[in-house]
Design a protein around this motif. Structure first.
Motif, PDB file in Angstrom:
ATOM      1  N   ASN A 207      -4.482 -18.497   5.316  1.00 20.64           N
ATOM      2  CA  ASN A 207      -5.750 -18.459   4.598  1.00 20.64           C
ATOM      3  C   ASN A 207      -6.543 -17.230   5.004  1.00 20.64           C
ATOM      4  O   ASN A 207      -6.008 -16.351   5.686  1.00 20.64           O
ATOM      5  CB  ASN A 207      -6.536 -19.764   4.799  1.00 20.64           C
ATOM      6  N   ASP A 208      -7.794 -17.136   4.589  1.00 14.60           N
ATOM      7  CA  ASP A 208      -8.605 -15.952   4.879  1.00 14.60           C
ATOM      8  C   ASP A 208      -8.923 -15.801   6.357  1.00 14.60           C
ATOM      9  O   ASP A 208      -9.291 -14.720   6.807  1.00 14.60           O
ATOM     10  CB  ASP A 208      -9.923 -15.998   4.096  1.00 14.60           C
ATOM     11  N   VAL A 209      -8.784 -16.870   7.137  1.00 16.05           N
ATOM     12  CA  VAL A 209      -9.130 -16.834   8.557  1.00 16.05           C
ATOM     13  C   VAL A 209      -7.921 -16.568   9.446  1.00 16.05           C
ATOM     14  O   VAL A 209      -7.999 -15.806  10.400  1.00 16.05           O
ATOM     15  CB  VAL A 209      -9.814 -18.157   8.985  1.00 16.05           C
ATOM     16  N   ARG A 210      -6.777 -17.178   9.116  1.00 20.70           N
ATOM     17  CA  ARG A 210      -5.592 -17.015   9.963  1.00 20.70           C
ATOM     18  C   ARG A 210      -4.330 -17.176   9.113  1.00 20.70           C
ATOM     19  O   ARG A 210      -4.345 -17.811   8.058  1.00 20.70           O
ATOM     20  CB  ARG A 210      -5.587 -18.005  11.115  1.00 20.70           C
ATOM     21  N   GLY A 211      -3.250 -16.565   9.607  1.00 27.65           N
ATOM     22  CA  GLY A 211      -2.010 -16.698   8.864  1.00 27.65           C
ATOM     23  C   GLY A 211      -0.902 -15.840   9.432  1.00 27.65           C
ATOM     24  O   GLY A 211      -1.004 -15.303  10.535  1.00 27.65           O
ATOM     25  N   ARG A 212       0.163 -15.720   8.636  1.00 32.96           N
ATOM     26  CA  ARG A 212       1.340 -14.947   9.038  1.00 32.96           C
ATOM     27  C   ARG A 212       1.761 -14.030   7.902  1.00 32.96           C
ATOM     28  O   ARG A 212       1.759 -14.420   6.731  1.00 32.96           O
ATOM     29  CB  ARG A 212       2.483 -15.892   9.391  1.00 32.96           C
ATOM     30  N   ILE A 213       2.130 -12.811   8.279  1.00 38.40           N
ATOM     31  CA  ILE A 213       2.622 -11.796   7.343  1.00 38.40           C
ATOM     32  C   ILE A 213       4.083 -11.533   7.684  1.00 38.40           C
ATOM     33  O   ILE A 213       4.415 -11.295   8.850  1.00 38.40           O
ATOM     34  CB  ILE A 213       1.836 -10.477   7.485  1.00 38.40           C
ATOM     35  N   ASP A 214       4.965 -11.585   6.687  1.00 37.44           N
ATOM     36  CA  ASP A 214       6.379 -11.246   6.863  1.00 37.44           C
ATOM     37  C   ASP A 214       6.681  -9.959   6.113  1.00 37.44           C
ATOM     38  O   ASP A 214       6.281  -9.823   4.952  1.00 37.44           O
ATOM     39  CB  ASP A 214       7.280 -12.358   6.311  1.00 37.44           C
ATOM     40  N   ILE A 215       7.374  -9.045   6.767  1.00 35.51           N
ATOM     41  CA  ILE A 215       7.750  -7.773   6.148  1.00 35.51           C
ATOM     42  C   ILE A 215       9.224  -7.518   6.442  1.00 35.51           C
ATOM     43  O   ILE A 215       9.658  -7.612   7.592  1.00 35.51           O
ATOM     44  CB  ILE A 215       6.914  -6.600   6.702  1.00 35.51           C
ATOM     45  N   ALA A 216       9.986  -7.200   5.398  1.00 28.31           N
ATOM     46  CA  ALA A 216      11.402  -6.849   5.565  1.00 28.31           C
ATOM     47  C   ALA A 216      11.601  -5.432   5.046  1.00 28.31           C
ATOM     48  O   ALA A 216      11.035  -5.055   4.020  1.00 28.31           O
ATOM     49  CB  ALA A 216      12.285  -7.821   4.804  1.00 28.31           C
TER      50      ALA A 216
ATOM     51  N   GLY B 134       0.841  -1.189   0.000  1.00 32.55           N
ATOM     52  CA  GLY B 134       0.000   0.000   0.000  1.00 32.55           C
ATOM     53  C   GLY B 134       0.875   1.236   0.000  1.00 32.55           C
ATOM     54  O   GLY B 134       1.971   1.248  -0.556  1.00 32.55           O
ATOM     55  N   THR B 135       0.415   2.260   0.663  1.00 27.46           N
ATOM     56  CA  THR B 135       1.165   3.507   0.756  1.00 27.46           C
ATOM     57  C   THR B 135       2.469   3.268   1.502  1.00 27.46           C
ATOM     58  O   THR B 135       2.522   2.527   2.468  1.00 27.46           O
ATOM     59  CB  THR B 135       0.328   4.561   1.508  1.00 27.46           C
ATOM     60  N   ASN B 136       3.527   3.906   1.032  1.00 29.11           N
ATOM     61  CA  ASN B 136       4.824   3.773   1.661  1.00 29.11           C
ATOM     62  C   ASN B 136       5.465   5.152   1.727  1.00 29.11           C
ATOM     63  O   ASN B 136       5.598   5.827   0.718  1.00 29.11           O
ATOM     64  CB  ASN B 136       5.701   2.809   0.853  1.00 29.11           C
ATOM     65  N   SER B 137       5.820   5.574   2.926  1.00 27.57           N
ATOM     66  CA  SER B 137       6.429   6.887   3.099  1.00 27.57           C
ATOM     67  C   SER B 137       7.548   6.793   4.124  1.00 27.57           C
ATOM     68  O   SER B 137       7.294   6.757   5.320  1.00 27.57           O
ATOM     69  CB  SER B 137       5.375   7.897   3.563  1.00 27.57           C
ATOM     70  N   GLY B 138       8.763   6.683   3.659  1.00 31.02           N
ATOM     71  CA  GLY B 138       9.907   6.712   4.562  1.00 31.02           C
ATOM     72  C   GLY B 138      10.564   5.372   4.826  1.00 31.02           C
ATOM     73  O   GLY B 138      11.694   5.327   5.281  1.00 31.02           O
ATOM     74  N   PHE B 139       9.878   4.269   4.575  1.00 26.52           N
ATOM     75  CA  PHE B 139      10.469   2.951   4.751  1.00 26.52           C
ATOM     76  C   PHE B 139      10.900   2.413   3.394  1.00 26.52           C
ATOM     77  O   PHE B 139      10.237   2.642   2.393  1.00 26.52           O
ATOM     78  CB  PHE B 139       9.458   1.963   5.351  1.00 26.52           C
ATOM     79  N   SER B 140      11.968   1.672   3.366  1.00 22.36           N
ATOM     80  CA  SER B 140      12.425   1.027   2.139  1.00 22.36           C
ATOM     81  C   SER B 140      12.105  -0.465   2.260  1.00 22.36           C
ATOM     82  O   SER B 140      12.881  -1.236   2.828  1.00 22.36           O
ATOM     83  CB  SER B 140      13.929   1.254   1.963  1.00 22.36           C
ATOM     84  N   ILE B 141      10.930  -0.867   1.768  1.00 22.42           N
ATOM     85  CA  ILE B 141      10.471  -2.249   1.876  1.00 22.42           C
ATOM     86  C   ILE B 141      11.249  -3.120   0.893  1.00 22.42           C
ATOM     87  O   ILE B 141      11.314  -2.814  -0.293  1.00 22.42           O
ATOM     88  CB  ILE B 141       8.963  -2.347   1.571  1.00 22.42           C
ATOM     89  N   THR B 142      11.833  -4.203   1.387  1.00 23.25           N
ATOM     90  CA  THR B 142      12.566  -5.110   0.505  1.00 23.25           C
ATOM     91  C   THR B 142      11.750  -6.348   0.162  1.00 23.25           C
ATOM     92  O   THR B 142      11.951  -6.951  -0.887  1.00 23.25           O
ATOM     93  CB  THR B 142      13.915  -5.515   1.125  1.00 23.25           C
ATOM     94  N   SER B 143      10.833  -6.763   1.046  1.00 21.12           N
ATOM     95  CA  SER B 143       9.931  -7.867   0.732  1.00 21.12           C
ATOM     96  C   SER B 143       8.752  -7.863   1.691  1.00 21.12           C
ATOM     97  O   SER B 143       8.832  -7.324   2.799  1.00 21.12           O
ATOM     98  CB  SER B 143      10.657  -9.216   0.806  1.00 21.12           C
ATOM     99  N   TYR B 144       7.656  -8.472   1.244  1.00 17.45           N
ATOM    100  CA  TYR B 144       6.460  -8.623   2.073  1.00 17.45           C
ATOM    101  C   TYR B 144       5.662  -9.786   1.505  1.00 17.45           C
ATOM    102  O   TYR B 144       5.652 -10.019   0.301  1.00 17.45           O
ATOM    103  CB  TYR B 144       5.618  -7.337   2.080  1.00 17.45           C
ATOM    104  N   SER B 145       5.032 -10.556   2.377  1.00 18.24           N
ATOM    105  CA  SER B 145       4.243 -11.691   1.895  1.00 18.24           C
ATOM    106  C   SER B 145       3.365 -12.245   3.001  1.00 18.24           C
ATOM    107  O   SER B 145       3.613 -12.031   4.188  1.00 18.24           O
ATOM    108  CB  SER B 145       5.152 -12.804   1.385  1.00 18.24           C
ATOM    109  N   VAL B 146       2.329 -12.955   2.578  1.00 16.06           N
ATOM    110  CA  VAL B 146       1.570 -13.822   3.461  1.00 16.06           C
ATOM    111  C   VAL B 146       2.170 -15.204   3.221  1.00 16.06           C
ATOM    112  O   VAL B 146       2.252 -15.659   2.081  1.00 16.06           O
ATOM    113  CB  VAL B 146       0.062 -13.802   3.124  1.00 16.06           C
TER     114      VAL B 146
END
Length: 126
Positions: A38-47, A21-33
């Motif tokens: 699934n739609d009910v539960r899970g894990r998000i990784d952000i680098a 989405g919007t990014n202001s000031g962070f340098s995102i190198t990766s993101y994923s579920v």
């Protein structure tokens, strides 16, 4: 969704998709579920990389459901890893099709330069 020996279980073939989405000031190198989510539960990784950010900064990762909910669901997000000093999080929006996780740094705090990987668990229920 079913209960097996007192354990709530949820299965789905496809994981939700993610979008930056919007990014202001962070340098995102990766993101994923991660796989198995699934739609009910899970894990998000952000680098992301930080270079001594001193003013308000944020990034948003959208988690887009495979199947629309019939109404806006309730979403809970919990960090799985320790957040870097000066970094906070919140859910900035929820709709029947997605939720948006915001990682942010308030004006009054600074982030030490470096590369960070943060992980969150999520749970969604209508």
């Amino acid at each position: 969704l079913w209960i097996d020996n007192g354990h709530i279980k949820s299965t789905m073939i496809n994981s939700p998709t993610t979008a930056l989405g919007t990014n202001s000031g962070f340098s995102i190198t990766s993101y994923s579920v991660v796989s198995g989510s699934n739609d009910v539960r899970g894990r998000i990784d952000i680098a992301f990389n930080a270079t001594a950010i001193t003013s308000y900064a944020y990034c948003e990762v959208k988690v887009q459901f495979n199947k629309l909910y019939s109404s806006t669901p309730f979403v809970t997000v919990s960090p799985m890893t320790e957040l870097p000093d000066g970094v906070n999080y919140c859910i900035s929006s929820i709709t029947s099709s997605e939720f948006v996780l915001r990682i942010y740094k308030p004006n009054s705090l600074s982030i030490t330069a470096g590369t960070y990987i943060i992980r969150f668990y999520y749970f969604v229920i209508e």
